[in-house]
Design an enzyme around this catalytic site. Structure first.
Site, PDB file in Angstrom:
ATOM      1  N   LYS A 156       0.815  -1.218   0.000  1.00  0.00           N
ATOM      2  CA  LYS A 156       0.000   0.000   0.000  1.00  0.00           C
ATOM      3  C   LYS A 156       0.847   1.266   0.000  1.00  0.00           C
ATOM      4  CE  LYS A 156      -4.278  -2.092   1.263  1.00  0.00           C
ATOM      5  NZ  LYS A 156      -5.376  -2.307   2.207  1.00  0.00           N
ATOM      6  N   ARG A 198      -3.490 -10.132   4.983  1.00  0.00           N
ATOM      7  CA  ARG A 198      -3.843 -10.288   3.560  1.00  0.00           C
ATOM      8  C   ARG A 198      -2.693  -9.728   2.728  1.00  0.00           C
ATOM      9  NH1 ARG A 198      -5.878  -6.924  -0.281  1.00  0.00           N
ATOM     10  NH2 ARG A 198      -7.333  -7.795  -1.802  1.00  0.00           N
TER      11      ARG A 198
HETATM   12  N1  PMM Z   1      -7.336  -3.881   0.536  1.00  0.00           N
HETATM   13  C1  PMM Z   1      -7.568  -3.907  -0.787  1.00  0.00           C
HETATM   14  C2  PMM Z   1      -8.563  -4.773  -1.314  1.00  0.00           C
HETATM   15  N2  PMM Z   1      -9.259  -5.591  -0.497  1.00  0.00           N
HETATM   16  N3  PMM Z   1      -9.743  -6.405   1.655  1.00  0.00           N
HETATM   17  C3  PMM Z   1      -9.530  -6.385   2.975  1.00  0.00           C
HETATM   18  N4  PMM Z   1     -10.249  -7.197   3.790  1.00  0.00           N
HETATM   19  N5  PMM Z   1      -8.601  -5.561   3.544  1.00  0.00           N
HETATM   20  C4  PMM Z   1      -7.838  -4.716   2.783  1.00  0.00           C
HETATM   21  O1  PMM Z   1      -7.006  -3.984   3.365  1.00  0.00           O
HETATM   22  C5  PMM Z   1      -8.051  -4.695   1.375  1.00  0.00           C
HETATM   23  C6  PMM Z   1      -9.025  -5.576   0.841  1.00  0.00           C
HETATM   24  C7  PMM Z   1      -6.786  -3.038  -1.723  1.00  0.00           C
HETATM   25  O2  PMM Z   1      -5.585  -3.656  -2.103  1.00  0.00           O
HETATM   26  P1  PMM Z   1      -5.344  -4.516  -3.482  1.00  0.00           P
HETATM   27  O3  PMM Z   1      -5.898  -3.721  -4.619  1.00  0.00           O
HETATM   28  O4  PMM Z   1      -3.879  -4.709  -3.553  1.00  0.00           O
HETATM   29  O5  PMM Z   1      -6.044  -5.839  -3.346  1.00  0.00           O
END
Ligand code: PMM
Length: 267
Positions: free
Chosen positions: A208, A248
């Site tokens: 991030k 995650r």
């Molecule tokens: N961040 C993203 C997408 N989905 N889901 C959860 N539960 N927590 C998060 O922090 C989260 C998520 C954005 O990141 P990405 O585009 O790299 O998946």
């Protein structure tokens, strides 16, 4: 031991692995390789939530993700569906997903809570204050971790009233969602406030922007994926130490190793 969720983004525009896995068979192969690396859950998403991202329709989202969910579930992998849309959540559970991961905690789609209640799936409630296209306008906090915890607690009550048993709920402080870099660090520093609510807690820091900012300040060397994955392994290990139930991440192997080192230290 803290579990690792491996990210399987099936999007052309995700800020980190976007576009590489749009073909279902490649996305399935990628998910299975994350599983071999140690992922307990594969989190499949078809719509980017990156800062400034524009929404796509639920039909397009389902076209992207359903074959991937079904393919991974057929291989025996526990699958979560990362979606803001009730119809996608229901279709993905029918295709084999066991968990609905909703970064909005039911705020983006009025039908979500009732839909999830009907599926029997576990439900991730993320801390969210509005759509990604202007979420930084809502990044105002006096005490970030306290406010995040209080707002999550309200969502748990609303979800319970809609029929989702509290035992099925997983809370996520929503790192990067309507939070500045400094506020993200404050929420992580105060993770106890969210853990004290009593639910399982999932933390997503992977690649991030706030990590990019921190790394850029540490060295003039380009902040490439390797540096962001190393930083993610560290934040994930610290989240585990602070009591997170799961983290995650994109690079499952690096976080697996970081968690193993912390576990060895802790004995
Ligand atoms: N961040 C993203 C997408 N989905 N889901 C959860 N539960 N927590 C998060 O922090 C989260 C998520 C954005 O990141 P990405 O585009 O790299 O998946």
């Amino acid at each position: 031991m803290t579990g690792i969720w491996g990210i399987v983004n099936v999007t052309p525009d995700s800020f980190s692995d976007g576009g590489r896995f749009l073909d279902p068979s490649r996305a399935i192969a990628h998910g299975l390789s994350l599983r071999r690396d140690g992922a307990a859950v594969l989190d499949v998403g078809g719509e980017s939530t990156r800062p400034g991202a524009v929404r796509i329709g639920a039909d397009e989202e389902q076209r992207r993700v359903l074959d991937v969910v079904a393919g991974l579930a057929a291989e025996g992998a526990p699958v979560s569906i990362d979606t803001l849309n009730a119809s996608t959540a229901v279709a993905a559970v029918a295709a084999g997903a066991r968990i609905v991961n909703d970064v909005s905690g039911g705020l983006a789609d009025d039908d979500m809570l009732a839909a999830v209640a009907g599926t029997g799936a576990d439900y991730v409630i993320g801390h969210w204050r509005g759509p990604s296209d202007d979420m930084y306008a809502r990044a105002e906090y006096a005490r970030p971790s306290r406010e995040v915890a209080a707002e999550l607690q309200e969502r748990v009550a609303t979800a319970a009233a809609a029929g989702i048993a509290p035992a099925r709920i997983i809370l996520d402080p929503g790192i990067g969602f309507a939070k500045t870099g400094a506020q993200n660090w404050e929420v992580l520093r105060g993770l106890d406030d969210v853990i004290a609510l009593g639910s399982r807690v999932l933390v997503g820091t992977s690649r991030k922007g706030f990590l990019r900012e921190t790394l850029a300040a540490a060295s003039d060397v380009e902040v490439d994926e390797a540096r962001r994955d190393l930083a993610t392994a560290v934040t994930s290990a610290l989240a585990a130490r602070a009591g997170a139930w799961a983290v995650r991440v994109h690079d499952v192997a690096a976080t697996r190793d970081a968690l193993a080192v912390v576990a060895a230290w802790d004995g």
